[in-house]
Scaffold this motif. Structure first.
Motif, PDB file in Angstrom:
ATOM      1  N   TYR A 196       0.139   3.130   6.963  1.00  0.00           N
ATOM      2  CA  TYR A 196      -1.183   3.755   6.814  1.00  0.00           C
ATOM      3  C   TYR A 196      -2.090   2.988   5.855  1.00  0.00           C
ATOM      4  O   TYR A 196      -2.731   3.573   4.982  1.00  0.00           O
ATOM      5  N   LEU A 197      -2.131   1.694   6.050  1.00  0.00           N
ATOM      6  CA  LEU A 197      -3.095   0.846   5.346  1.00  0.00           C
ATOM      7  C   LEU A 197      -4.263   0.618   6.294  1.00  0.00           C
ATOM      8  O   LEU A 197      -4.103  -0.006   7.349  1.00  0.00           O
ATOM      9  N   HIS A 198      -5.432   1.111   5.930  1.00  0.00           N
ATOM     10  CA  HIS A 198      -6.588   1.021   6.814  1.00  0.00           C
ATOM     11  C   HIS A 198      -7.707   0.259   6.136  1.00  0.00           C
ATOM     12  O   HIS A 198      -8.277   0.713   5.144  1.00  0.00           O
ATOM     13  N   LEU A 199      -7.958  -0.929   6.685  1.00  0.00           N
ATOM     14  CA  LEU A 199      -8.951  -1.855   6.143  1.00  0.00           C
ATOM     15  C   LEU A 199      -9.785  -2.400   7.292  1.00  0.00           C
ATOM     16  O   LEU A 199      -9.347  -2.371   8.448  1.00  0.00           O
ATOM     17  N   ASP A 217       0.627  -0.942  -4.834  1.00  0.00           N
ATOM     18  CA  ASP A 217      -0.561  -0.165  -4.493  1.00  0.00           C
ATOM     19  C   ASP A 217      -1.634  -0.435  -5.533  1.00  0.00           C
ATOM     20  O   ASP A 217      -1.324  -0.711  -6.693  1.00  0.00           O
ATOM     21  N   ALA A 220       0.854  -1.189   0.000  1.00  0.00           N
ATOM     22  CA  ALA A 220       0.000   0.000   0.000  1.00  0.00           C
ATOM     23  C   ALA A 220       0.888   1.235   0.000  1.00  0.00           C
ATOM     24  O   ALA A 220       0.776   2.124   0.847  1.00  0.00           O
ATOM     25  N   ASP A 264      -3.883  -5.104  -5.646  1.00  0.00           N
ATOM     26  CA  ASP A 264      -4.666  -4.964  -4.420  1.00  0.00           C
ATOM     27  C   ASP A 264      -4.001  -5.806  -3.333  1.00  0.00           C
ATOM     28  O   ASP A 264      -3.908  -7.034  -3.475  1.00  0.00           O
ATOM     29  N   VAL A 265      -3.538  -5.167  -2.265  1.00  0.00           N
ATOM     30  CA  VAL A 265      -2.816  -5.911  -1.230  1.00  0.00           C
ATOM     31  C   VAL A 265      -3.696  -6.917  -0.501  1.00  0.00           C
ATOM     32  O   VAL A 265      -3.184  -7.817   0.155  1.00  0.00           O
ATOM     33  N   THR A 266      -5.024  -6.790  -0.631  1.00  0.00           N
ATOM     34  CA  THR A 266      -5.889  -7.772   0.027  1.00  0.00           C
ATOM     35  C   THR A 266      -5.853  -9.123  -0.679  1.00  0.00           C
ATOM     36  O   THR A 266      -6.293 -10.132  -0.104  1.00  0.00           O
ATOM     37  N   LEU A 283      -7.420  -6.584   7.016  1.00  0.00           N
ATOM     38  CA  LEU A 283      -6.088  -6.193   7.452  1.00  0.00           C
ATOM     39  C   LEU A 283      -5.355  -7.380   8.061  1.00  0.00           C
ATOM     40  O   LEU A 283      -4.158  -7.574   7.815  1.00  0.00           O
ATOM     41  N   VAL A 343       4.420  -1.653   6.065  1.00  0.00           N
ATOM     42  CA  VAL A 343       2.989  -1.383   5.893  1.00  0.00           C
ATOM     43  C   VAL A 343       2.717  -0.047   6.572  1.00  0.00           C
ATOM     44  O   VAL A 343       2.738   0.041   7.798  1.00  0.00           O
ATOM     45  N   GLY A 375       0.342   3.154  11.476  1.00  0.00           N
ATOM     46  CA  GLY A 375      -1.024   3.446  11.060  1.00  0.00           C
ATOM     47  C   GLY A 375      -1.732   4.301  12.090  1.00  0.00           C
ATOM     48  O   GLY A 375      -1.278   4.443  13.234  1.00  0.00           O
TER      49      GLY A 375
END
Length: 199
Positions: free
Chosen positions: A107-110, A63, A42, A89-91, A115, A105, A136
């Motif tokens: 500031y990846l907010h899921l 990203d 991300a 997509d990191v998911t 997450l 990682v 984060g």
């Protein structure tokens, strides 16, 4: 927000949405590490990836926003460094297991289940002796800080992050203060910072 939303946000901004300077916690936790192979998940517009590349790291930056990746490529060209940019997509992205000296990682907010899955895969990507760094917006930021997402479902806590790092030795897991300048003065944002290594 999905990738199209982020593409629009980046495309509608005349300049970088985020600063070109690396995150202060990323600098503090990685500046003394010997350069190796790094994975920035991300990565956004690439400020941390480019900074690492300037220090000799071989960086893969991932990203899901193609616009952000293009901006990262431009920043890397301006700084005269090479970064392996990937639009993904990191998911669902599957990093190579045990391949990286540093996995970042920032500031990846899921939602927590998403997450958690990303963090478990990120942890397995760290090679023996390698490092993992997460920064984060902390859940406490809602009541005691400023900025960041206002949805508690996507905010982080040190304990929740640590729980998703199988096989890593945690060296730092805390809620840290980050001064933010505003028109009314300087206020604190509260960030989750987790630093770990694979034995």
């Amino acid at each position: 927000m999905d990738s199209a939303d982020w593409d629009a946000r980046y495309a509608n901004a005349p300049d970088l949405v985020w600063t070109a300077d690396p995150n202060r916690f990323v600098v503090a936790e990685t500046a003394d590490l010997p350069p190796g192979r790094a994975l920035d998940l991300a990565a956004g517009e690439g400020r941390n990836a480019v900074w690492l590349a300037e220090r000799g790291w071989r960086v893969t930056a991932v990203d899901f926003s193609a616009v952000a990746v293009r901006r990262g490529q431009e920043l890397a060209r301006e700084r005269g460094v090479d970064v392996d940019w990937q639009v993904a997509d990191v998911t669902v992205h599957q990093p190579e297991s045990g391949a990286y000296d540093l996995v970042l990682v920032a500031y990846l907010h899921l939602p927590r289940p998403d997450l958690a899955a990303v963090l478990r895969r990120a942890a397995t990507a760290v090679r023996p002796g390698g490092s993992f760094v997460l920064v984060g917006h902390d859940l406490a930021n809602l009541t005691a800080g400023t900025g960041g997402p206002q949805d508690p479902a996507v905010l982080q806590t040190p304990d929740a992050v640590v729980a998703e790092l199988p096989g890593l030795r945690v060296h730092r897991a805390e809620t840290a203060h980050r001064p933010v300048r505003t028109p009314d003065g300087t206020v604190d944002a509260l960030d989750t910072v987790v630093v770990a290594t694979r034995p």
